[in-house]
Design an enzyme around this catalytic site. Structure first.
Site, PDB file in Angstrom:
ATOM      1  N   SER A 117       0.786  -1.233   0.000  1.00  0.00           N
ATOM      2  CA  SER A 117       0.000   0.000   0.000  1.00  0.00           C
ATOM      3  C   SER A 117       0.822   1.289   0.000  1.00  0.00           C
ATOM      4  CB  SER A 117      -0.956  -0.001   1.186  1.00  0.00           C
ATOM      5  OG  SER A 117      -0.249  -0.191   2.390  1.00  0.00           O
ATOM      6  N   HIS A 133      -5.303  -3.206  -2.937  1.00  0.00           N
ATOM      7  CA  HIS A 133      -4.849  -2.280  -3.986  1.00  0.00           C
ATOM      8  C   HIS A 133      -4.724  -2.938  -5.355  1.00  0.00           C
ATOM      9  CE1 HIS A 133      -4.046   0.928  -1.087  1.00  0.00           C
ATOM     10  NE2 HIS A 133      -3.740  -0.073  -0.272  1.00  0.00           N
ATOM     11  N   LYS A 170     -11.423   1.266  -2.433  1.00  0.00           N
ATOM     12  CA  LYS A 170     -10.437   1.801  -3.384  1.00  0.00           C
ATOM     13  C   LYS A 170     -11.060   1.777  -4.792  1.00  0.00           C
ATOM     14  CE  LYS A 170      -7.265   0.400   0.120  1.00  0.00           C
ATOM     15  NZ  LYS A 170      -7.458   1.564   0.972  1.00  0.00           N
TER      16      LYS A 170
HETATM   17  N1  PMP Z   1      -5.644  -3.809   3.475  1.00  0.00           N
HETATM   18  C1  PMP Z   1      -4.860  -2.945   2.822  1.00  0.00           C
HETATM   19  C2  PMP Z   1      -3.640  -3.445   2.120  1.00  0.00           C
HETATM   20  C3  PMP Z   1      -5.210  -1.583   2.788  1.00  0.00           C
HETATM   21  O1  PMP Z   1      -4.419  -0.707   2.150  1.00  0.00           O
HETATM   22  C4  PMP Z   1      -6.372  -1.145   3.449  1.00  0.00           C
HETATM   23  C5  PMP Z   1      -6.823   0.295   3.413  1.00  0.00           C
HETATM   24  N2  PMP Z   1      -5.882   1.254   3.453  1.00  0.00           N
HETATM   25  C6  PMP Z   1      -7.135  -2.085   4.128  1.00  0.00           C
HETATM   26  C7  PMP Z   1      -6.760  -3.408   4.118  1.00  0.00           C
HETATM   27  C8  PMP Z   1      -8.372  -1.669   4.878  1.00  0.00           C
HETATM   28  O2  PMP Z   1      -9.408  -1.478   4.007  1.00  0.00           O
HETATM   29  P1  PMP Z   1     -10.687  -0.607   4.399  1.00  0.00           P
HETATM   30  O3  PMP Z   1     -10.430   0.777   3.937  1.00  0.00           O
HETATM   31  O4  PMP Z   1     -11.784  -1.285   3.633  1.00  0.00           O
HETATM   32  O5  PMP Z   1     -10.871  -0.728   5.873  1.00  0.00           O
END
Ligand code: PMP
Length: 401
Positions: A184, A212, A243
């Site tokens: 991320s 992602h 996303k």
């Molecule tokens: N996993 C990863 C790799 C993420 O980047 C994120 C969000 N930044 C999440 C899980 C969490 O997702 P959510 O926004 O749906 O809580």
């Protein structure tokens, strides 16, 4: 407030130091929809800090679907999936997602964060081992904290280290490797073929967090396992809707038996209200658009490759990214805040990534592309980033002509 709690609160100086310098970059208030252009303080700002990779959050079909779902089902479900919060559209979306990522079954959670908390903690027990990439997302780390298993971290995408760590574990112990598909912060891709090979050798299972990757890589944007042709070798695929899929919520997909287990054991699912109807309908509509407008993914990649080319030509140091997330290194926390602030004033929104999210010597601007950006928008942003680097005296920029 208890004295010790009060002390902890008062001693927290992190935010106030940056605020005093006038460089605070968080909780910026946006007065418009999340698009390539947003409005902040009444001014137009170009958005290069969004995870809406396909630029779908304002798509008319998605907005219509969300409104129609509110008309039919109301604004919320007032309960957990387990009890009164399961609608027919939750089931429809679960079936669609399972087919999309190539697994037998899937279950929705109300956020991607809750997927990792709930799945990791319910799957592993005391004598089991959880094996994590050191750059895994915070929600995976927090899932490990809720689990009774032992957690072992290997160096980022370092397959020798993964092998070394696995080789020390008891042969008959259950081992689950959990990794981001696309990481991320720096946008690089997991070395899945190698992980599959090592996991096979040591009898480990694999869970991919494709937050992602969905909408970005793989057949029709169906993610990392599809990208590598290794869907059958990955036991669990997690995803988020916050996303590319233009909504809020998350899911886990795997065998029907595993999903049935998760539905009855994951506490962040059972004890939390289900996804609201508008959010569910938005994801269904987004998946339909991905299917009917595959050129969106092509546009995202054209934009990504164009931006990378311009950054490199201008002499920026960018990481070995494989995704629309481009890490533009500054390698100094203060200068990263300074550059972000200059860019804000110049009408460019990017996210500063500083320690502890990364090491201070890896601090960077996280610049992310959307399918809906235009080439002139990308050019404008990179020109302004160049000017900001010069103004903040970031000496990483090699090419200043
Ligand atoms: N996993 C990863 C790799 C993420 O980047 C994120 C969000 N930044 C999440 C899980 C969490 O997702 P959510 O926004 O749906 O809580």
């Amino acid at each position: 407030m208890h004295r010790k709690l009060q002390e902890r609160i008062s001693q927290f100086k992190g935010a106030s130091v940056i605020k005093e310098k006038g460089l605070y970059p968080y909780f910026r208030t946006i007065e418009s929809g999340q698009d390539t252009e947003v409005v902040i303080n009444g001014e137009r700002v170009l958005m290069f800090g969004s995870n809406s990779y396909l630029g779908l959050t304002n798509h008319p079909k998605i907005k219509e679907a969300a409104k129609a779902a509110i008309d039919k089902y109301g604004s919320g479900c007032a309960g957990s999936r387990f009890l009164n919060g399961t609608l027919d559209i939750h089931i429809e979306l679960e079936r669609k997602l399972a087919a999309y990522v190539g697994k037998e079954s899937a279950v929705l959670f109300s956020t991607g964060f809750q997927v990792n908390l709930g799945v990791i903690s319910c799957l592993l027990d005391r004598n089991d081992f959880l094996i994590l990439d050191e750059s895994d997302h915070a929600s995976i780390i927090d899932g490990s904290r809720l689990s009774f298993s032992r957690t072992i971290k290997y160096k980022h995408n370092d397959m020798d280290d993964l092998r070394k760590k696995l080789s020390r574990l008891p042969e008959d112990a259950a081992k689950l490797i959990v990794t981001d598909g696309i990481f991320s912060m720096e946008g690089d891709l997991v070395n899945l073929p190698h992980i599959v090979k090592i996991a096979d050798e040591y009898g480990a299972n694999i869970m991919l967090d494709d937050a992602h990757s969905l909408g970005v890589i793989g057949f029709n944007g169906s993610g990392t396992a599809s990208h590598f042709g290794l869907t059958d070798k990955v036991d669990l695929i997690a995803g988020t809707f916050s996303k590319s899929l233009a909504s809020l919520g998350g899911f886990i997909a795997g065998t029907a038996e595993t999903i049935e287990y998760v539905k009855h054991r994951a506490r962040s699912l059972i004890f939390s209200a289900s996804m609201p109807p508008s959010a569910v309908a938005s994801v269904i509509a987004a998946l339909n658009i991905i299917e009917s407008e595959p050129e969106r993914i092509d546009r995202l990649w054209k934009n990504t490759n164009y931006a990378k080319k311009l950054f490199l030509a201008a002499g920026f140091e960018i990481g070995p990214t494989d995704s629309p997330i481009i890490p533009v290194y500054i390698r100094d926390n203060d200068k990263t805040f300074h550059v972000t602030n200059i860019l804000s004033k110049k009408g460019i929104f990017v996210n500063p990534i500083v320690s502890p999210a990364v090491n201070p010597e890896s601090s960077l601007l996280r610049f992310s592309l959307m399918a809906t950006h235009t080439y002139p928008e990308i050019e404008e942003a990179i020109e302004k980033i160049k000017a900001a680097f010069i103004e903040a005296r970031v000496n990483i920029l090699v090419n200043t002509d």
